[in-house]
Write a protein that holds these residues in place. Sequence first.
Motif, PDB file in Angstrom:
ATOM      1  N   ASP A  22     -53.427  58.312  28.269  1.00  0.00           N
ATOM      2  CA  ASP A  22     -52.699  59.572  28.315  1.00  0.00           C
ATOM      3  C   ASP A  22     -52.328  60.040  26.906  1.00  0.00           C
ATOM      4  O   ASP A  22     -52.446  61.226  26.577  1.00  0.00           O
ATOM      5  N   VAL A  23     -51.918  59.099  26.066  1.00  0.00           N
ATOM      6  CA  VAL A  23     -51.573  59.434  24.681  1.00  0.00           C
ATOM      7  C   VAL A  23     -52.808  59.905  23.919  1.00  0.00           C
ATOM      8  O   VAL A  23     -52.785  60.937  23.222  1.00  0.00           O
ATOM      9  N   ILE A  24     -53.901  59.162  24.044  1.00  0.00           N
ATOM     10  CA  ILE A  24     -55.126  59.472  23.305  1.00  0.00           C
ATOM     11  C   ILE A  24     -55.712  60.807  23.758  1.00  0.00           C
ATOM     12  O   ILE A  24     -56.171  61.620  22.933  1.00  0.00           O
ATOM     13  N   CYS A  25     -55.700  61.062  25.068  1.00  0.00           N
ATOM     14  CA  CYS A  25     -56.261  62.317  25.572  1.00  0.00           C
ATOM     15  C   CYS A  25     -55.394  63.515  25.186  1.00  0.00           C
ATOM     16  O   CYS A  25     -55.914  64.609  24.919  1.00  0.00           O
ATOM     17  N   ASP A  26     -54.083  63.336  25.146  1.00  0.00           N
ATOM     18  CA  ASP A  26     -53.223  64.417  24.659  1.00  0.00           C
ATOM     19  C   ASP A  26     -53.524  64.727  23.197  1.00  0.00           C
ATOM     20  O   ASP A  26     -53.453  65.894  22.764  1.00  0.00           O
ATOM     21  N   CYS A  60     -65.275  60.040  30.696  1.00  0.00           N
ATOM     22  CA  CYS A  60     -64.653  59.992  32.027  1.00  0.00           C
ATOM     23  C   CYS A  60     -63.133  60.068  31.932  1.00  0.00           C
ATOM     24  O   CYS A  60     -62.485  60.824  32.677  1.00  0.00           O
ATOM     25  N   ARG A  61     -62.543  59.273  31.031  1.00  0.00           N
ATOM     26  CA  ARG A  61     -61.082  59.279  30.916  1.00  0.00           C
ATOM     27  C   ARG A  61     -60.585  60.663  30.469  1.00  0.00           C
ATOM     28  O   ARG A  61     -59.564  61.147  30.949  1.00  0.00           O
ATOM     29  N   LEU A  62     -61.303  61.278  29.549  1.00  0.00           N
ATOM     30  CA  LEU A  62     -60.887  62.589  29.059  1.00  0.00           C
ATOM     31  C   LEU A  62     -61.020  63.649  30.152  1.00  0.00           C
ATOM     32  O   LEU A  62     -60.132  64.492  30.330  1.00  0.00           O
ATOM     33  N   ALA A  63     -62.117  63.605  30.914  1.00  0.00           N
ATOM     34  CA  ALA A  63     -62.306  64.570  32.001  1.00  0.00           C
ATOM     35  C   ALA A  63     -61.217  64.410  33.057  1.00  0.00           C
ATOM     36  O   ALA A  63     -60.681  65.407  33.576  1.00  0.00           O
ATOM     37  N   GLU A  64     -60.879  63.171  33.387  1.00  0.00           N
ATOM     38  CA  GLU A  64     -59.815  62.926  34.366  1.00  0.00           C
ATOM     39  C   GLU A  64     -58.480  63.501  33.875  1.00  0.00           C
ATOM     40  O   GLU A  64     -57.739  64.123  34.639  1.00  0.00           O
ATOM     41  N   HIS A  65     -58.193  63.259  32.612  1.00  0.00           N
ATOM     42  CA  HIS A  65     -56.926  63.712  32.036  1.00  0.00           C
ATOM     43  C   HIS A  65     -56.853  65.240  32.005  1.00  0.00           C
ATOM     44  O   HIS A  65     -55.824  65.829  32.369  1.00  0.00           O
ATOM     45  N   LEU A  66     -57.922  65.877  31.585  1.00  0.00           N
ATOM     46  CA  LEU A  66     -57.940  67.333  31.528  1.00  0.00           C
ATOM     47  C   LEU A  66     -57.795  67.941  32.919  1.00  0.00           C
ATOM     48  O   LEU A  66     -57.039  68.901  33.122  1.00  0.00           O
ATOM     49  N   ALA A  67     -58.528  67.378  33.891  1.00  0.00           N
ATOM     50  CA  ALA A  67     -58.446  67.900  35.257  1.00  0.00           C
ATOM     51  C   ALA A  67     -57.044  67.724  35.830  1.00  0.00           C
ATOM     52  O   ALA A  67     -56.528  68.610  36.515  1.00  0.00           O
ATOM     53  N   ALA A  68     -56.417  66.572  35.537  1.00  0.00           N
ATOM     54  CA  ALA A  68     -55.065  66.322  36.053  1.00  0.00           C
ATOM     55  C   ALA A  68     -54.060  67.309  35.484  1.00  0.00           C
ATOM     56  O   ALA A  68     -53.034  67.581  36.110  1.00  0.00           O
ATOM     57  N   VAL A  97     -56.578  52.664  26.103  1.00  0.00           N
ATOM     58  CA  VAL A  97     -56.784  51.456  26.905  1.00  0.00           C
ATOM     59  C   VAL A  97     -55.979  51.604  28.191  1.00  0.00           C
ATOM     60  O   VAL A  97     -54.880  52.169  28.195  1.00  0.00           O
ATOM     61  N   ASP A  98     -56.540  51.131  29.283  1.00  0.00           N
ATOM     62  CA  ASP A  98     -55.888  51.179  30.586  1.00  0.00           C
ATOM     63  C   ASP A  98     -54.990  49.953  30.719  1.00  0.00           C
ATOM     64  O   ASP A  98     -55.466  48.848  30.969  1.00  0.00           O
ATOM     65  N   HIS A  99     -53.683  50.155  30.561  1.00  0.00           N
ATOM     66  CA  HIS A  99     -52.754  49.030  30.576  1.00  0.00           C
ATOM     67  C   HIS A  99     -52.526  48.466  31.967  1.00  0.00           C
ATOM     68  O   HIS A  99     -51.929  47.390  32.101  1.00  0.00           O
TER      69      HIS A  99
END
Length: 368
Positions: A344-348, A17-25, A169-171
């Motif tokens: 954001d760092v991990i998905c990049d 989910c986090r990766l899909a959100e990041h890619l879409a953004a 992690v979501d800070h």
Amino acid sequence: MTESFLPRINGVTNSVCRLAEHLAARRHEVLIVAPAPGPARYADQPVELVPGVRLPFYRSFPVGLPTGRLHAALRDFAPDVVHLASPFVLGAGGLAAARRLDVPTVAVFQTDLAGFARGYGLGAATPLIWGWLCHLHRRADRTLAPSTPVLAELERRGVPRLALWARGVDHERFHPRHRSASLRARLAPDGEALIGYVGRLAAEKRPDLLAHLSGIPGARLVVVGDGPERQRLQRMLPDAVFAGFRTGRELSELIASMDVFVHTGAHETFCQAVQEGLASGVPVVAPAAGGPLDLVQAGHNGLLYAPDDGAELRAAVHALVADPVLRMRMSRNAHRSTQGRGWDVICDQAIGHYTEVMYGTTPHEQAA
């Protein structure tokens, strides 16, 4: 391609989910292929659902069955890269389809299925499971391991083209500012130190070890989560608070309001729950095995115990409960230890791995 997705919530689902959100953004197009039932879209991106079945030894981890539609869906979407999240059954079909379409693949080793099988008394199956997993990952263009112990294990088993890719992690959600005096007053009316466990109450997480924490002076155990072992654990731990499954702000406040965060699973490839506890400013006591070895620095932001030693677990928790000054120091260190690990760092970093397998260069070289 993910073996598990919404509405099931686990580490695999969360990272997808986090990766899909990041890619879409970032204006990338995403197709998620996942077991049914599930949503038709996520992050405004399409989801292709395939029939799902549950593993007999790990009921909380349903896997998707690759059908004839799988190859057609990939062909029609025409991806630049295929991401295989914890490939086992659906991932095997996705890998085969990607190879036929000449699309590079990045496989993420995320679940210790062999370890879970041993936990359910199916140790005889572990060589077969490991053999199949290694076969899949050897065929991928890159395998991402979530922690250095897993990286070393895969290397030992002859899996090539390995790289380290941790979890974010979501800070905003996991931060010491969510600590709640009113919640603590309800859970510990006599000012007890709160010992917290957060996770699925199932055999693979070994929550039975929590019984060793019963009766620690000046402490109260809070169990957050649900699962097939809940009723039995409630009988074992009549003085503990069982908060059930929680999400959102409730979960943020519960974790940040703890004084000691305890984890019992010995087959964690990363252990997101431990990282969320640390980000919330809570010292962690975890088994010295798998992913927690990368997260918990003994004596700095928590303590480690021999994975099967309940007495050592109790001694570590008791030491923190009895020393508020030590807890405060470790609390500050815990939060600091997760800095620079936002999603954001991990998905990049994941996008960087995609770029490398697509072009055979580093992202920097490709940009140049």
